[in-house]
Design a protein around this motif. Structure first.
Motif, short mmCIF file in Angstrom:
data_model
loop_
_atom_site.label_atom_id
_atom_site.label_comp_id
_atom_site.label_asym_id
_atom_site.label_seq_id
_atom_site.Cartn_x
_atom_site.Cartn_y
_atom_site.Cartn_z
N LEU A 15 142.41 64.18 5.95
CA LEU A 15 143.58 64.62 6.68
C LEU A 15 144.26 63.39 7.23
O LEU A 15 143.67 62.62 7.95
CB LEU A 15 143.16 65.55 7.83
N THR A 16 145.50 63.22 6.84
CA THR A 16 146.19 61.99 7.24
C THR A 16 146.86 62.16 8.59
O THR A 16 147.63 61.33 9.00
CB THR A 16 147.24 61.61 6.20
N GLY A 17 146.58 63.22 9.25
CA GLY A 17 147.26 63.46 10.52
C GLY A 17 146.67 62.68 11.66
O GLY A 17 145.91 61.76 11.47
N CYS A 18 147.03 63.10 12.83
CA CYS A 18 146.81 62.24 13.96
C CYS A 18 146.01 62.91 15.04
O CYS A 18 146.22 64.06 15.37
CB CYS A 18 148.15 61.81 14.51
N LEU A 19 145.11 62.15 15.56
CA LEU A 19 144.23 62.62 16.60
C LEU A 19 145.01 62.91 17.87
O LEU A 19 144.93 64.00 18.43
CB LEU A 19 143.20 61.53 16.87
N PHE A 20 145.77 61.95 18.30
CA PHE A 20 146.45 62.05 19.58
C PHE A 20 147.66 62.95 19.47
O PHE A 20 147.87 63.84 20.29
CB PHE A 20 146.85 60.64 20.03
N GLY A 21 148.40 62.74 18.40
CA GLY A 21 149.52 63.62 18.12
C GLY A 21 150.52 63.69 19.25
O GLY A 21 151.16 64.70 19.49
N GLY A 22 150.68 62.61 19.96
CA GLY A 22 151.69 62.59 21.02
C GLY A 22 151.25 63.35 22.25
O GLY A 22 152.06 63.81 23.03
N GLY A 23 149.95 63.47 22.41
CA GLY A 23 149.49 64.18 23.59
C GLY A 23 149.37 65.66 23.36
O GLY A 23 148.88 66.38 24.20
N GLY A 24 149.82 66.09 22.19
CA GLY A 24 149.66 67.50 21.84
C GLY A 24 150.57 68.38 22.66
O GLY A 24 151.59 67.95 23.17
N ALA A 213 141.20 57.70 12.58
CA ALA A 213 142.10 58.64 11.89
C ALA A 213 143.43 57.98 11.52
O ALA A 213 144.16 58.48 10.67
CB ALA A 213 142.36 59.86 12.76
N HIS A 214 143.74 56.85 12.16
CA HIS A 214 145.01 56.16 11.90
C HIS A 214 144.81 54.88 11.10
O HIS A 214 145.62 53.96 11.20
CB HIS A 214 145.74 55.90 13.22
N TYR A 215 143.78 54.83 10.27
CA TYR A 215 143.47 53.60 9.52
C TYR A 215 144.56 53.25 8.53
O TYR A 215 144.68 52.09 8.12
CB TYR A 215 142.13 53.75 8.79
N ASN A 216 145.39 54.24 8.14
CA ASN A 216 146.35 53.96 7.05
C ASN A 216 147.80 54.25 7.41
O ASN A 216 148.64 54.30 6.53
CB ASN A 216 145.96 54.74 5.80
N HIS A 217 148.10 54.47 8.70
CA HIS A 217 149.51 54.74 9.02
C HIS A 217 149.79 54.51 10.50
O HIS A 217 148.90 54.48 11.33
CB HIS A 217 149.89 56.17 8.63
N PHE A 218 151.11 54.34 10.77
CA PHE A 218 151.61 54.44 12.14
C PHE A 218 152.02 55.90 12.34
O PHE A 218 152.80 56.45 11.55
CB PHE A 218 152.89 53.61 12.33
N HIS A 219 151.51 56.52 13.41
CA HIS A 219 152.03 57.81 13.84
C HIS A 219 153.07 57.53 14.93
O HIS A 219 152.81 56.79 15.87
CB HIS A 219 150.90 58.68 14.41
N MET A 220 154.24 58.14 14.80
CA MET A 220 155.31 57.92 15.78
C MET A 220 155.91 59.28 16.13
O MET A 220 156.26 60.04 15.22
CB MET A 220 156.37 57.00 15.18
N ASP A 221 156.00 59.58 17.42
CA ASP A 221 156.58 60.88 17.77
C ASP A 221 157.44 60.80 19.02
O ASP A 221 157.45 59.80 19.74
CB ASP A 221 155.48 61.96 17.87
N MET A 222 158.16 61.90 19.26
CA MET A 222 159.07 62.01 20.39
C MET A 222 158.55 63.02 21.41
O MET A 222 159.32 63.64 22.14
CB MET A 222 160.47 62.42 19.89
N GLY A 223 157.23 63.20 21.46
CA GLY A 223 156.62 64.10 22.42
C GLY A 223 156.37 63.41 23.74
O GLY A 223 157.26 62.80 24.33
N ARG A 224 155.14 63.52 24.21
CA ARG A 224 154.81 62.92 25.50
C ARG A 224 154.64 61.41 25.37
O ARG A 224 154.38 60.89 24.30
CB ARG A 224 153.53 63.51 26.02
N GLY A 225 154.70 60.75 26.46
CA GLY A 225 154.52 59.30 26.46
C GLY A 225 154.98 58.76 27.79
O GLY A 225 155.18 59.53 28.73
N PRO A 226 155.17 57.45 27.86
CA PRO A 226 154.97 56.52 26.74
C PRO A 226 153.50 56.24 26.49
O PRO A 226 152.70 56.15 27.43
CB PRO A 226 155.69 55.24 27.22
N PHE A 227 153.17 56.12 25.22
CA PHE A 227 151.81 55.76 24.82
C PHE A 227 151.93 54.91 23.57
O PHE A 227 152.56 55.31 22.60
CB PHE A 227 150.98 57.03 24.54
N CYS A 228 151.33 53.73 23.59
CA CYS A 228 151.51 52.74 22.52
C CYS A 228 150.16 52.06 22.29
O CYS A 228 149.68 51.36 23.18
CB CYS A 228 152.56 51.73 22.94
N ARG A 229 149.57 52.30 21.11
CA ARG A 229 148.29 51.62 20.87
C ARG A 229 148.05 51.43 19.38
O ARG A 229 148.20 52.35 18.63
CB ARG A 229 147.15 52.45 21.47
#
Ligand SMILES: [Zn+2]
Length: 229
Positions: A15-24, A213-229
């Protein structure tokens, strides 16, 4: 052979998705896994909001070609509202589908004003393609255990994009998977600089430094934040 045991081990990688997913998203409290309605999406109708109209006007002013998409409720909490499909942002991008308009606008600005100049200045070659792993997906947050998997990912709201690679005019293809720890300091610097540029624009940006889970991509979203790692 994919036995249940090997599937359990492979699933977080597949699954290429994201663990954090912008805080869900806390809207889903069911104990069931998130999945779209079997009978398909329901078109919601109604006029675009003032925010969507302004965002689309901004894209048009910036010479971005796009298609506005109808608002749709896919069930399971998965909703696409105020979304567009980007058709031409000046650089070809593979794999883009529904994106909420502010995400599409932020992504376009990142590619045009963050990634493209960094490719020219740091790597000495124009950017000719960006590769995406996708935008909308009706699912929970991936990789953080069963509880998180029942919380909506920002992908389920068309509010997130996953980016995996960048192709340059000189033929080089720079991937997050193989080049995040490149031996070439210029390539490492390119990826770090465009990640920092993303962190200034999006609400949440996750890289291979965040988790496996993010070994192969940058996940970028407009949900909660700011969170940058
Ligand atoms: Zn993602």
């Amino acid at each position: 052979m994919a036995t249940p045991r090997t599937l359990a081990i492979l699933l977080p990688v597949l699954l290429t998705g994201c663990l954090f997913g912008g805080g869900g998203n806390d809207r889903v409290t069911s104990n069931q896994p998130i999945r779209p309605r079997a009978s398909g999406p329901i078109e919601m109708g109604g006029a675009p909001t003032a925010e969507t109209r302004q965002c689309e006007a901004d894209l048009t002013r910036d010479n971005v070609r796009f298609s506005p998409l109808p608002d749709r409720d896919f069930g399971g909490g998965c909703l696409v509202t105020g979304a567009v499909e980007l058709l031409d942002i000046g650089v070809p991008v593979s794999g883009l589908k529904s994106m909420r308009c502010p995400l599409a606008k932020t992504f376009t600005a990142w590619v045009q004003h963050g990634v493209a100049p960094a490719a020219r200045e740091i790597l000495g070659s124009p950017l000719v393609k960006v590769e995406s792993l996708g935008t909308y997906a009706c699912r929970g947050i991936v990789g953080a255990g069963a509880a998180a998997s029942r919380r909506l990912s920002e992908h389920a709201l068309a509010n997130a994009v996953d980016i995996s690679a960048f192709v340059l005019a000189d033929g080089r293809r720079i991937t997050i998977e193989h080049d995040w720890h490149s031996n070439d300091p210029a390539i490492r610097q390119f990826l770090q600089i465009i990640q920092r540029s993303a962190c200034r624009r999006f609400r949440t940006v996750l890289s291979p430094d965040y988790n496996a889970a993010h070994y192969n991509h940058f996940h970028m979203d407009m949900g909660r934040g700011p969170f940058c790692r």
